[in-house]
Write an enzyme that holds these catalytic residues in place. Structure first.
Site, PDB file in Angstrom:
ATOM      1  N   TYR A   1       7.249   2.144  -7.498  1.00  0.00           N
ATOM      2  CA  TYR A   1       6.645   0.840  -7.488  1.00  0.00           C
ATOM      3  C   TYR A   1       6.146   0.495  -9.028  1.00  0.00           C
ATOM      4  CZ  TYR A   1       6.614   1.634  -2.470  1.00  0.00           C
ATOM      5  OH  TYR A   1       6.825   1.819  -1.267  1.00  0.00           O
TER       6      TYR A   1
ATOM      7  N   GLU B   1       0.684  -1.331   0.064  1.00  0.00           N
ATOM      8  CA  GLU B   1       0.048   0.113  -0.203  1.00  0.00           C
ATOM      9  C   GLU B   1       1.057   1.257   0.075  1.00  0.00           C
ATOM     10  OE1 GLU B   1      -1.672  -1.192   3.814  1.00  0.00           O
ATOM     11  OE2 GLU B   1      -2.852  -2.309   2.900  1.00  0.00           O
TER      12      GLU B   1
END
Length: 151
Positions: free
Chosen positions: A117, A105
């Site tokens: 990411y 997250e």
């Protein structure tokens, strides 16, 4: 960066890691939570640079899935590619252990981490509304996943 090493975190690293945690986040993990992570069975790796901890990751591994619980680079060492190196290292090591997917997250406001990411193969899969505390309320968490190539 030369002279970096990837080493498993040990309980005696607590003071140094918690110091980085407090510098890196406006609302860091509590000392109690961090201490329990240090003692727990999570997959935990630090990067040392000339024997000083500069980054770390705590991950929960269940069956063939892993979840990043906390990945942090010391603010004094951000922008040097350490977050990417740490992510690449754990992806390689977990893949060797038969892990198929990694979840994490990220704060919706953390665009730099989101871009990192994404560039490392993570895709947005969901939104967890009002998940992270902020100074003025709460913000959404973007849930991301990465499928690892095994064998």
């Amino acid at each position: 960066m030369e002279n970096i090493k990837f080493i498993e975190i040990i309980p005696s690293d607590f003071k140094e890691i918690y110091s980085i945690e407090k510098k890196a986040y406006p609302i860091p993990w509590s000392e109690k939570i961090m201490a329990s992570m240090m003692e727990g069975n999570e997959y935990k790796i630090k990067i040392t640079y000339y024997d000083k901890i500069v980054a770390y990751v705590f991950m929960m591994v269940v069956l063939d899935e892993a979840t990043v619980l906390n990945i942090t680079v010391d603010p004094e060492h951000q922008g040097k590619g350490l977050g990417r190196k740490l992510l690449q290292y754990v992806k390689t090591e977990l893949s060797k252990k038969g892990i198929i997917s990694i979840f994490l997250e990220v704060r919706e406001s953390n665009r730099n981490a989101f871009a990192l990411y994404e560039s490392e193969g993570f895709h947005e899969i969901d939104l967890r509304k009002n998940y992270y505390p902020t100074k003025n309320g709460r913000e959404h968490a973007i849930i991301m996943a990465c499928m690892l190539m095994n064998g």
